[in-house]
Design a protein around this motif. Structure first.
Motif, PDB file in Angstrom:
ATOM      1  N   ASP A 293       0.860  -1.175   0.000  1.00 60.79           N
ATOM      2  CA  ASP A 293       0.000   0.000   0.000  1.00 60.79           C
ATOM      3  C   ASP A 293       0.897   1.226   0.000  1.00 60.79           C
ATOM      4  N   THR A 294       0.309   2.410   0.083  1.00 59.99           N
ATOM      5  CA  THR A 294       1.123   3.624   0.019  1.00 59.99           C
ATOM      6  C   THR A 294       2.113   3.698   1.184  1.00 59.99           C
ATOM      7  N   HIS A 295       1.736   3.116   2.321  1.00 61.66           N
ATOM      8  CA  HIS A 295       2.608   3.105   3.491  1.00 61.66           C
ATOM      9  C   HIS A 295       3.880   2.309   3.187  1.00 61.66           C
ATOM     10  N   VAL A 296       3.724   1.116   2.638  1.00 58.65           N
ATOM     11  CA  VAL A 296       4.878   0.271   2.306  1.00 58.65           C
ATOM     12  C   VAL A 296       5.688   0.888   1.167  1.00 58.65           C
ATOM     13  N   TRP A 297       5.006   1.502   0.225  1.00 55.23           N
ATOM     14  CA  TRP A 297       5.697   2.175  -0.882  1.00 55.23           C
ATOM     15  C   TRP A 297       6.596   3.295  -0.358  1.00 55.23           C
ATOM     16  N   TYR A 304      14.943   2.349   1.185  1.00 50.13           N
ATOM     17  CA  TYR A 304      15.632   1.465   0.240  1.00 50.13           C
ATOM     18  C   TYR A 304      15.915   2.151  -1.093  1.00 50.13           C
ATOM     19  N   GLN A 305      15.661   3.458  -1.156  1.00 46.20           N
ATOM     20  CA  GLN A 305      15.915   4.241  -2.361  1.00 46.20           C
ATOM     21  C   GLN A 305      15.292   3.578  -3.590  1.00 46.20           C
ATOM     22  N   TYR A 306      14.103   3.021  -3.390  1.00 48.81           N
ATOM     23  CA  TYR A 306      13.392   2.379  -4.487  1.00 48.81           C
ATOM     24  C   TYR A 306      12.790   3.471  -5.363  1.00 48.81           C
ATOM     25  N   SER A 307      13.197   3.514  -6.628  1.00 51.33           N
ATOM     26  CA  SER A 307      12.802   4.628  -7.488  1.00 51.33           C
ATOM     27  C   SER A 307      11.773   4.270  -8.554  1.00 51.33           C
ATOM     28  N   ALA A 308      11.547   2.985  -8.799  1.00 55.35           N
ATOM     29  CA  ALA A 308      10.586   2.592  -9.839  1.00 55.35           C
ATOM     30  C   ALA A 308       9.199   3.138  -9.497  1.00 55.35           C
ATOM     31  N   GLY A 309       8.565   3.722 -10.491  1.00 56.14           N
ATOM     32  CA  GLY A 309       7.226   4.258 -10.293  1.00 56.14           C
ATOM     33  C   GLY A 309       7.172   5.536  -9.500  1.00 56.14           C
ATOM     34  N   SER A 310       8.318   6.209  -9.316  1.00 60.14           N
ATOM     35  CA  SER A 310       8.353   7.407  -8.478  1.00 60.14           C
ATOM     36  C   SER A 310       7.522   8.549  -9.037  1.00 60.14           C
ATOM     37  N   GLY A 311       7.260   8.534 -10.354  1.00 63.28           N
ATOM     38  CA  GLY A 311       6.445   9.583 -10.946  1.00 63.28           C
ATOM     39  C   GLY A 311       4.959   9.338 -10.853  1.00 63.28           C
ATOM     40  N   GLN A 312       4.569   8.159 -10.324  1.00 61.84           N
ATOM     41  CA  GLN A 312       3.154   7.799 -10.236  1.00 61.84           C
ATOM     42  C   GLN A 312       2.536   8.324  -8.945  1.00 61.84           C
ATOM     43  N   SER A 314      -0.380   6.717  -7.828  1.00 63.91           N
ATOM     44  CA  SER A 314      -1.084   5.572  -7.247  1.00 63.91           C
ATOM     45  C   SER A 314      -0.332   4.287  -7.578  1.00 63.91           C
ATOM     46  N   ILE A 315      -0.692   3.235  -6.879  1.00 62.37           N
ATOM     47  CA  ILE A 315      -0.007   1.954  -7.043  1.00 62.37           C
ATOM     48  C   ILE A 315      -0.728   1.138  -8.111  1.00 62.37           C
ATOM     49  N   THR A 316      -0.055   0.921  -9.230  1.00 62.28           N
ATOM     50  CA  THR A 316      -0.609   0.096 -10.293  1.00 62.28           C
ATOM     51  C   THR A 316      -0.307  -1.369 -10.022  1.00 62.28           C
ATOM     52  N   ASP A 317      -0.942  -2.257 -10.779  1.00 64.54           N
ATOM     53  CA  ASP A 317      -0.656  -3.682 -10.640  1.00 64.54           C
ATOM     54  C   ASP A 317       0.817  -3.966 -10.917  1.00 64.54           C
ATOM     55  N   LYS A 318       1.398  -3.271 -11.900  1.00 62.04           N
ATOM     56  CA  LYS A 318       2.811  -3.491 -12.222  1.00 62.04           C
ATOM     57  C   LYS A 318       3.709  -3.064 -11.071  1.00 62.04           C
ATOM     58  N   LEU A 319       3.425  -1.901 -10.481  1.00 62.16           N
ATOM     59  CA  LEU A 319       4.232  -1.451  -9.351  1.00 62.16           C
ATOM     60  C   LEU A 319       4.088  -2.399  -8.175  1.00 62.16           C
ATOM     61  N   ASP A 322       6.205  -5.423  -9.067  1.00 58.63           N
ATOM     62  CA  ASP A 322       7.638  -5.140  -9.080  1.00 58.63           C
ATOM     63  C   ASP A 322       8.180  -4.886  -7.678  1.00 58.63           C
ATOM     64  N   LEU A 323       7.419  -4.160  -6.873  1.00 57.07           N
ATOM     65  CA  LEU A 323       7.870  -3.877  -5.511  1.00 57.07           C
ATOM     66  C   LEU A 323       7.859  -5.150  -4.669  1.00 57.07           C
ATOM     67  N   GLY A 324       6.840  -5.994  -4.870  1.00 63.95           N
ATOM     68  CA  GLY A 324       6.830  -7.279  -4.184  1.00 63.95           C
ATOM     69  C   GLY A 324       8.016  -8.135  -4.575  1.00 63.95           C
ATOM     70  N   ASP A 325       8.353  -8.151  -5.869  1.00 59.02           N
ATOM     71  CA  ASP A 325       9.510  -8.921  -6.337  1.00 59.02           C
ATOM     72  C   ASP A 325      10.808  -8.370  -5.755  1.00 59.02           C
ATOM     73  N   PHE A 326      10.887  -7.042  -5.608  1.00 61.78           N
ATOM     74  CA  PHE A 326      12.071  -6.422  -5.010  1.00 61.78           C
ATOM     75  C   PHE A 326      12.292  -6.941  -3.588  1.00 61.78           C
ATOM     76  N   PHE A 327      11.238  -6.944  -2.789  1.00 59.63           N
ATOM     77  CA  PHE A 327      11.372  -7.413  -1.409  1.00 59.63           C
ATOM     78  C   PHE A 327      11.571  -8.929  -1.339  1.00 59.63           C
ATOM     79  N   ARG A 328      10.943  -9.678  -2.234  1.00 59.25           N
ATOM     80  CA  ARG A 328      11.159 -11.130  -2.242  1.00 59.25           C
ATOM     81  C   ARG A 328      12.603 -11.469  -2.583  1.00 59.25           C
ATOM     82  N   ALA A 329      13.207 -10.726  -3.516  1.00 61.36           N
ATOM     83  CA  ALA A 329      14.611 -10.955  -3.862  1.00 61.36           C
ATOM     84  C   ALA A 329      15.529 -10.602  -2.687  1.00 61.36           C
TER      85      ALA A 329
END
Length: 382
Positions: A293-297, A304-312, A314-319, A322-329
């Motif tokens: 959610d926005t809190h975790v984002w 974690y200086q996560y920059s993907a989707g920084s211009g969005q 709202s949280i899309t399905d892709k974000l 991708d963010l879930g995959d980042f934390f899983r990795a």
């Protein structure tokens, strides 16, 4: 009148199992927004409903203590008053539920069989077979930021909740905050659940069955109780499960792969990706599910200086993916558990744990001076 149990006054009636605080912290685990059924009824004592029983839990440094209440007779009168406005059909269903409660007997009788069942329920609910200390060590070795947080926020475990309760509780979280969600879930159980017992004038109810939730009158009743648009989602999701998938469908999702379970849940009214991930993680044994959610984002961007989707905005399905995959990795197969530690550490209600003892004492004294004017605002949960 039956009172909430206290370990200090009636220790011989309590039972315990070995569990260090490093493996479980009740104050963090039960109040961080996983379950909405627990209240601190005395200092360090948490009372709630789990497995069709009312429990009070507390802990010492090396043990988890629990007291299970007997189901009480004589609740019919208060039930009649409470449900006076319910249709005759619904009242008949309520009486049948109450009779079923009485016929089941009193599971809190201290027989060997009851003790075994209750200990198994408790171990399963807190997933005590998972060695949390080992996971913390692995996460800390892979993630320096997690290690700094983990030194303060030890013992945050993932609950394994009953799937129906977990799903319908989290449908209530849409555009809501923790304290209000707790009130909604409490009203839902009072309106549709079976009565269990009354302690210090507080009544406890089991979570409603799918059939109770699916009844055609439920949407109107819940709107009257302040559920708003969520009332329709609750009733329609229950009806869809019963009519389309079958009564055992939710339980069956425990045995399918995580993506399949998440996508299946998303077919239900009111269930988006975040709610589906919460249900997967907290009731369907998908430890790799990372609810975003926005809190975790914000945590990802800030820490974690996560920059993907920084211009969005709202949280899309892709974000979300991708963010879930980042934390899983980063954290591995129990990524959802690790995320819950950081989520817990970021809640305003727990910021006092990050302060030095001197600063904490000063803040507490200032809060006492301001107490009449204080208003506590809970975090938003999407």
């Amino acid at each position: 009148m039956t009172k909430h149990a206290l370990l200090s006054s009636e220790a011989k009636l309590w039972r315990s199992l070995a569990c260090a605080k490093s493996e479980l912290r009740l104050d963090l685990t039960l109040a961080c927004g996983q379950s909405f059924r627990w209240r601190e009824t005395a200092e360090g004592h948490w009372t709630g409903v789990m497995g069709g029983r009312v429990w009070t839990l507390t802990q010492t440094d090396d043990a988890l203590w629990y007291y299970v209440y007997k189901k009480q007779d004589g609740l019919e009168g208060s039930e009649r008053k409470r449900k006076a406005s319910i249709s005759p059909v619904e009242e008949n269903k309520s009486k049948k539920r109450l009779k079923a409660v009485k016929d089941e007997g009193e599971p809190a009788d201290a027989t060997v069989q009851d003790c075994d069942v209750e200990e198994k329920l408790l171990r399963g609910y807190f997933q005590l077979d998972v060695k949390l200390g080992d996971l913390y060590s692995d996460w800390g070795a892979a993630d320096p930021h997690f290690k700094r947080i983990a030194d303060i926020f030890t013992g945050v475990r993932m609950l394994r909740q009953e799937p129906t309760e977990c799903l319908f509780s989290f449908i209530c979280t849409s555009n809501n905050h923790i304290s209000r969600i707790q009130g909604m879930v409490e009203r839902l159980c009072e309106a549709l659940g079976s009565p269990l017992c009354q302690l210090d004038q507080a009544s406890y109810y089991d979570f409603p069955s799918l059939s109770s939730l699916a009844d055609g009158s439920v949407e109107t009743r819940l709107r009257d109780l302040g559920f708003g648009y969520r009332a329709r989602f609750l009733q329609q999701s229950a009806k869809q499960i019963i009519d389309v998938y079958g009564i055992q469908w939710l339980e069956s999702l425990r045995s399918v792969p995580y993506p399949q379970a998440r996508n299946a849940l998303r077919t239900l009214p009111g269930v988006g990706t975040k709610v589906a991930d919460c249900v997967c993680l907290m009731s369907l044994d998908k430890a790799e599910a990372v609810p975003i959610d926005t809190h975790v984002w914000q945590i990802a961007k800030r820490d974690y200086q996560y920059s993907a989707g920084s211009g969005q905005k709202s949280i899309t399905d892709k974000l979300h993916r991708d963010l879930g995959d980042f934390f899983r990795a980063l954290w591995g197969p129990y990524a959802g558990w690790a995320q819950s530690v950081l989520f817990c550490a970021d809640l305003k209600k727990f910021q006092k744990f990050k302060q030095s003892p001197v600063k904490q004492l000063k803040n507490e004294e200032e809060n006492e001076d301001k107490q009449p004017e204080m208003f506590i605002k809970s975090e938003k949960m999407s």
